[in-house]
Motif scaffolding. Structure first.
Motif, PDB file in Angstrom:
ATOM      1  N   ASP A  33     -17.083  -5.911  67.318  1.00  0.00           N
ATOM      2  CA  ASP A  33     -17.359  -6.957  66.324  1.00  0.00           C
ATOM      3  C   ASP A  33     -18.063  -8.133  66.996  1.00  0.00           C
ATOM      4  N   LEU A  34     -17.553  -8.525  68.163  1.00  0.00           N
ATOM      5  CA  LEU A  34     -18.098  -9.661  68.898  1.00  0.00           C
ATOM      6  C   LEU A  34     -19.537  -9.408  69.329  1.00  0.00           C
ATOM      7  N   ASN A  36     -21.721  -7.727  67.738  1.00  0.00           N
ATOM      8  CA  ASN A  36     -22.608  -7.559  66.592  1.00  0.00           C
ATOM      9  C   ASN A  36     -23.023  -6.087  66.394  1.00  0.00           C
ATOM     10  N   SER A  71     -17.020  -4.900  59.779  1.00  0.00           N
ATOM     11  CA  SER A  71     -16.341  -6.041  60.397  1.00  0.00           C
ATOM     12  C   SER A  71     -17.176  -6.729  61.476  1.00  0.00           C
ATOM     13  N   LEU A  73     -19.448  -9.128  63.542  1.00  0.00           N
ATOM     14  CA  LEU A  73     -19.783 -10.540  63.396  1.00  0.00           C
ATOM     15  C   LEU A  73     -21.294 -10.730  63.427  1.00  0.00           C
ATOM     16  N   PHE A  77     -22.998 -17.335  65.844  1.00  0.00           N
ATOM     17  CA  PHE A  77     -22.052 -17.988  64.954  1.00  0.00           C
ATOM     18  C   PHE A  77     -21.472 -19.217  65.648  1.00  0.00           C
ATOM     19  N   SER A 103     -13.782 -14.652  65.445  1.00  0.00           N
ATOM     20  CA  SER A 103     -14.815 -15.330  64.662  1.00  0.00           C
ATOM     21  C   SER A 103     -14.620 -16.841  64.640  1.00  0.00           C
ATOM     22  N   ARG A 104     -13.456 -17.325  65.072  1.00  0.00           N
ATOM     23  CA  ARG A 104     -13.174 -18.760  65.027  1.00  0.00           C
ATOM     24  C   ARG A 104     -12.822 -19.351  66.391  1.00  0.00           C
TER      25      ARG A 104
END
Length: 237
Positions: A33-34, A36, A71, A73, A77, A103-104
C-alpha cells in the motif's frame, strides 16, 4: 510503456529498499500500500487463504491476469503524525504493527526539522505530480495545516528538494522513501537528482581536460619552433 514497477528497472536494488520489500508477507501487506502498488500481474491464478480476502481481477486474457489492489495509497500524500524510530528493523516492525495507520503516520529515524500540526478533518489536502523525468519530479500541493509530504519514491544520496524555490531537507521516511516538511497552504515542490559527487567529478574531468589541452598546445608550439630552427636558410642571389 511508462509503467512503474516496485523493483524499478535497474538490476541494482538498494539493500534498505530490498529489506522493506522483503518485509511484505502477502499481497495485502501495508508495505505494498505504501509503495503505491495498485496492480499485480500474474501468469497463473493467485492463491488466497480459504475464507480470507481476495483481490479482484481487472483483466484476464488466456493465462494472464491482472489483479487490482484497492487499498494502495496515492503515489504522494501528506501526513501530520510522526513516529521516531531510529532503527530500520524496528521501523519496519512498526509499519506492520496493529493500529499503525500508514496513510496518516510516517516513521523517521530522527525528529523532523519542522513543527507539525494536527490534520484539519474538514479540509481537503492534495499532492499531485505535475511534471517528471528520471532526474526530476515536480508536485503541486495544498494542505490546511503543517505536515510532511511523503513520496513512494526511493531515497538515495543526491536527491535535493526545493519548496517554492527555497532549499529544504530531504527526509528518509519509512526506512527507504522520501519526505519533506510542508507548511500549510499551496506550494510547488521540486525534487532534483544532483549528487555532489557527480558535480565534483565533472569539475575534475573538465580541469583534467583543460590541462591536457594546455600541454598539447605547448608541445605543438615547441615542435613548431624546433622545426623552424632546423629548416635550411635561403639567401637571394
Amino acid at each position: 510503456y511508462r509503467l512503474r514497477n516496485q523493483y524499478g528497472y535497474d538490476p541494482l536494488v538498494l539493500a534498505r529498499y530490498q529489506s522493506l520489500l522483503d518485509s511484505a508477507v502477502d499481497y495485502f501487506d501495508p508495505v505494498y500500500d505504501l509503495l503505491n502498488v495498485r496492480y499485480i500481474v500474474a501468469r497463473n491464478p493467485l492463491e488466497f487463504k480459504e475464507g480470507g480476502p481476495k483481490l479482484p481481477v481487472s483483466f484476464e486474457w488466456e493465462d494472464l491476469r491482472i489483479y487490482r489492489r484497492p487499498s494502495a495509497l496515492p503515489r504522494t500524500f501528506i501526513v501530520h503524525d510522526v513516529r521516531v524510530v531510529p532503527g530500520d528493523a524496528e521501523a519496519r516492525a512498526a509499519l506492520h504493527a496493529a493500529g499503525f495507520a500508514i496513510s496518516r503516520t510516517v516513521t523517521l529515524p530522527a525528529a523532523p526539522p519542522c513543527p507539525l500540526e494536527p490534520l484539519v478533518v474538514s479540509a481537503e489536502e492534495t499532492a499531485q505530480v505535475v511534471g517528471e523525468s528520471p532526474n526530476h519530479l515536480e508536485l503541486a500541493t495544498r494542505s490546511a495545516s503543517d505536515g510532511l509530504l511523503v513520496l513512494s519514491e526511493v531515497d538515495y544520496p543526491g536527491w535535493q528538494v526545493k519548496v517554492d524555490g527555497q532549499p529544504a531537507q530531504v527526509l528518509r521516511a519509512d526506512t527507504a522513501l522520501r519526505a519533506v516538511c510542508l507548511p500549510a497552504g499551496s506550494h510547488t515542490v521540486h525534487f532534483e537528482f544532483a549528487p555532489r559527487d557527480l558535480v565534483i567529478g565533472a569539475v575534475i574531468s573538465c580541469l583534467a581536460l583543460a590541462v591536457v589541452m594546455a600541454v598539447a598546445v605547448v608541445e605543438l608550439i615547441s615542435r613548431t619552433r624546433r622545426l623552424h630552427r632546423n629548416l635550411p636558410s635561403h639567401t637571394s642571389p
